[in-house]
Design an enzyme around this catalytic site. Structure first.
Site, short mmCIF file in Angstrom:
data_model
loop_
_atom_site.label_atom_id
_atom_site.label_comp_id
_atom_site.label_asym_id
_atom_site.label_seq_id
_atom_site.Cartn_x
_atom_site.Cartn_y
_atom_site.Cartn_z
N ASP A 131 0.75 -1.09 -0.19
CA ASP A 131 -0.09 0.00 0.00
C ASP A 131 0.95 1.22 0.05
O ASP A 131 0.75 2.33 0.81
CB ASP A 131 -1.05 -0.07 1.31
CG ASP A 131 -1.75 1.13 1.55
OD1 ASP A 131 -2.27 1.61 0.39
OD2 ASP A 131 -2.03 1.60 2.46
N GLU A 373 3.50 -8.17 6.87
CA GLU A 373 2.36 -8.84 6.55
C GLU A 373 2.34 -9.80 5.34
O GLU A 373 1.64 -9.75 4.56
CB GLU A 373 1.19 -7.90 6.25
CG GLU A 373 1.08 -7.13 7.41
CD GLU A 373 -0.34 -5.95 7.14
OE1 GLU A 373 -0.64 -5.75 6.05
OE2 GLU A 373 -0.95 -5.32 8.25
N TYR A 426 -6.13 -3.22 12.71
CA TYR A 426 -7.37 -2.08 12.34
C TYR A 426 -8.36 -2.44 12.77
O TYR A 426 -9.55 -2.20 12.01
CB TYR A 426 -7.04 -1.96 10.95
CG TYR A 426 -5.62 -1.63 10.49
CD1 TYR A 426 -5.45 0.07 10.46
CD2 TYR A 426 -4.79 -2.20 10.12
CE1 TYR A 426 -4.20 0.55 10.21
CE2 TYR A 426 -3.38 -1.63 9.95
CZ TYR A 426 -3.14 -0.26 10.03
OH TYR A 426 -1.72 0.16 9.32
N GLU A 462 1.64 -1.97 14.06
CA GLU A 462 0.73 -0.92 13.29
C GLU A 462 -0.67 -0.76 13.87
O GLU A 462 -1.33 -1.92 14.45
CB GLU A 462 0.53 -1.30 12.05
CG GLU A 462 1.67 -1.17 10.98
CD GLU A 462 1.35 -1.41 9.65
OE1 GLU A 462 0.13 -1.47 8.99
OE2 GLU A 462 2.23 -2.10 8.80
C1 BDP Z 1 -1.39 -2.40 6.83
C2 BDP Z 1 -0.06 -2.41 5.78
C3 BDP Z 1 0.30 -1.09 5.62
C4 BDP Z 1 -0.82 -0.25 4.92
C5 BDP Z 1 -1.98 -0.05 6.11
C6 BDP Z 1 -3.08 0.73 5.70
O1 BDP Z 1 1.05 -3.22 6.75
O2 BDP Z 1 1.50 -1.04 4.50
O3 BDP Z 1 -0.78 1.07 4.52
O4 BDP Z 1 -2.46 -1.50 6.34
O5 BDP Z 1 -3.93 -0.02 5.27
O6 BDP Z 1 -1.78 -3.70 6.86
O7 BDP Z 1 -3.33 1.80 5.96
#
Ligand code: BDP
Length: 570
Positions: A131, A373, A426, A462
């Site tokens: 991404d 990932e 997330y 993250e």
């Molecule tokens: C994570 C990835 C990262 C993406 C992020 C996103 O590691 O590179 O930019 O999600 O979707 O899964 O913002």
């Protein structure tokens, strides 16, 4: 085309922005006369900090090197090509190709669109599973430098603090007959230890240790190791002198802690990208300095080089400021099963060798990350990561190794081999979008599951939410600044409970907004930055700043000078 820079955003031409294939760079330079005349004892080297991705380089029409992969340096001895032609400009030609295959790092694939009713003839796209915008070009400085024909090729330094030893190994190329002398100086210029020969130990009495930012009043202390080589060759005395900054520090991992110099270290930091307007991934000093000022303003003590190695100049600043680094290789978007085969594996091992050769002496680097990932739920991922991690540890036994996962704890085939669990999630964004209230339960469950399974410390590598700067909504709705802030607070309340147990860090996704491929979920790129792409703070930056300084302030070893700064922030 400027160098260093990505070529994509420099012109008004959309076909260059999304260009896939060969591009050519060429430049003529005049070299100092003495480089060209002294053909026996001077070695002239052409070095690229990085270029994306596959490069072939010619000098005066003679091919001098090729290199696979971006983000890492490569160089060649060009002496034989240039010497003996004084007064003639030296022509450097570079062909670069940014095509990705299932076996490159990162992987990608070219898809031809064969439906003639929908696409023009020979129409193709490059599919990527990561991404960030796939910028290409000569991204880092290109230099010409010289060494004598007998020269210091490599130095490896490791440090142990029990007896405060600096162990060194020096490799010299060009002759087997040479002498080496070493001296280690402190920051006042005083020699604190001396040595000779290609390997040995230097003992430092009462050393100043290398400490992370906010863990000591004088972070990032580095000694200076001067290595001097002398050799006789072709009737002349040759001397090569190299000075390496050396930080004395140790790193250990227990089942619940990450120890730097024997003290628990909590990663409160960010994930970054090399990304900015116009220059793309091109190296840019003002941008780099702005970012370090923002990191220090934020009270961040660490970052991960998501998702590829950053410029050496950036790493130098991490060493100097005490910013702790999880150094990640470009193993991002490894999703196709073909990318777990032998061809990919062999290339991945080579990339780790290049990365470790470049960064092994850096005190700021405390852990290697071999991927982000990957599809580690696929069965071949077990052998693949076992091999990559074992190879990394064999190359550098002094640092822990990890990769970053978003796979369920019960399905991940790579996790058994890592020293620290790094997990991305997330909640309330990609899962249960808009439902902030699910975060406490889901995040707690995530941590408990991983810890019960592996008894290894965990970093939330993250977490984040997009916000469009200037969009406001109360109650908080997705994409508003308020939602990003509220998401942070939900995560933080769980971190605060679990960091008393085995959670050893939190790295926000992302430091700044960054460009991505176009898509229905991206508004001129990924907006999960706490700073905009132009490095202006969104509301979330202030929440994080208050938190990071508070965590630093709680730390028992924090010196008064930092405490007063933290108080001032309130
Ligand atoms: C994570 C990835 C990262 C993406 C992020 C996103 O590691 O590179 O930019 O999600 O979707 O899964 O913002």
């Amino acid at each position: 085309m400027p160098v260093p820079a990505s070529f994509n955003d420099i012109t008004q031409d959309p076909s260059l922005e999304n260009y896939i294939g060969w591009v050519w760079y060429e430049k003529e330079v005049l070299l100092p006369l003495r480089w060209l005349q002294d053909d026996l004892n001077t070695r002239v080297v052409l070095r690229f900090g990085s270029a994306h991705y596959y490069s072939i380089v010619w000098v005066n029409g003679v091919q001098v090197m090729e290199h696979e992969g971006g983000h890492l340096p490569f160089e060649a001895d060009i002496s034989s090509v240039i010497q003996g032609s004084p007064g003639v400009p030296c022509r450097i030609t570079v062909a670069l190709n940014n095509t990705l295959t299932p076996h490159t790092l990162p992987p990608g694939s070219i898809q031809y669109m064969n439906d003639k009713t929908r696409y023009p003839k020979n129409y193709f796209v490059q599919n990527i599973r990561f991404d960030f915008f796939n910028y290409a070009g000569i991204h880092r400085p290109v230099v010409l430098y010289t060494t004598p024909s007998v020269y210091i090729d490599d130095i490896t330094v490791t440090t142990t603090s029990s007896e405060t030893m600096v162990q060194y190994q020096v490799s010299v190329v060009g002759s087997t007959v040479y002498s080496l002398s070493l001296s280690l100086r402190d920051q006042e210029g005083k020699v604190v230890a001396t040595g000779d020969g290609p390997a040995g130990e230097l003992k430092v009495l009462n050393p100043n240790l290398w400490w992370p930012y906010l863990m000591h009043e004088n972070p990032g202390y580095r000694y200076s190791l001067e290595v001097k080589m002398q050799a006789q060759a072709n009737g002349a005395l040759l001397e090569d002198v190299y000075t390496l900054p050396v930080g004395i520090r140790t790193v250990h991992v227990t089942s619940t802690q990450f120890l730097i110099n024997g003290r628990p270290f909590y990663f409160h930091g960010v994930n970054k990208h090399e990304d900015a307007d116009i220059r793309g991934k091109g190296f840019d000093w003002p941008l780099v300095m702005k970012d370090f000022n923002l990191l220090r303003w934020l009270g961040a003590n660490s970052f991960r080089t998501s998702h590829y190695p950053y410029a050496e100049e950036i790493m130098d600043l991490c060493d100097a400021y005490g910013i702790v680094v999880i150094d990640e290789c470009p193993g991002v978007g490894i999703k196709m099963s073909e990318s777990f085969g032998n061809k990919s594996l062999q290339h991945h091992l080579v990339v780790m060798e290049e990365l470790i050769r470049r960064d092994k002496n850096r005190p700021s680097v405390v852990m290697w990350s071999v991927a982000n990932e990957p599809a580690s739920e696929l069965p071949p991922a077990g052998y693949y990561f076992k091999t990559v991690i074992a190879h990394t540890k064999a190359l550098d036994p002094s640092r822990p190794v990890t990769f970053v996962t978003d796979v369920n704890y019960a399905l991940d085939h790579g996790a058994p081999y890592v020293d620290v669990i790094c997990v991305n999630s997330y909640f309330s964004w990609y899962h249960d979008p808009g439902h902030l209230e699910v975060i406490p339960l889901q995040l707690t469950t995530q941590f408990e599951n991983w810890y019960k399974t592996y008894q290894k410390p965990i970093i939330q590598s993250e977490y984040g939410a997009d916000s469009v700067p200037g969009l406001h909504s109360d109650p908080p709705l997705m994409f508003s600044e308020e939602y990003q802030k509220a998401m942070l607070r939900e995560y933080h309340s769980v971190f605060d409970k679990k960091r008393k147990e085995y959670v050893i860090g939190e790295l926000i996704w992302n430091f700044a907004d960054f460009m991505t491929n176009q898509g229905t979920t991206r508004v001129l790129g990924n907006k999960k930055g706490i700073f905009t792409r132009q490095r202006q703070p969104k509301s979330a930056a202030f929440v994080l700043r208050e938190r990071y300084w508070k965590i630093a302030n709680e730390s028992s070893c924090l010196p008064p000078i930092i405490k007063s700064h933290a108080l001032f922030l309130k």
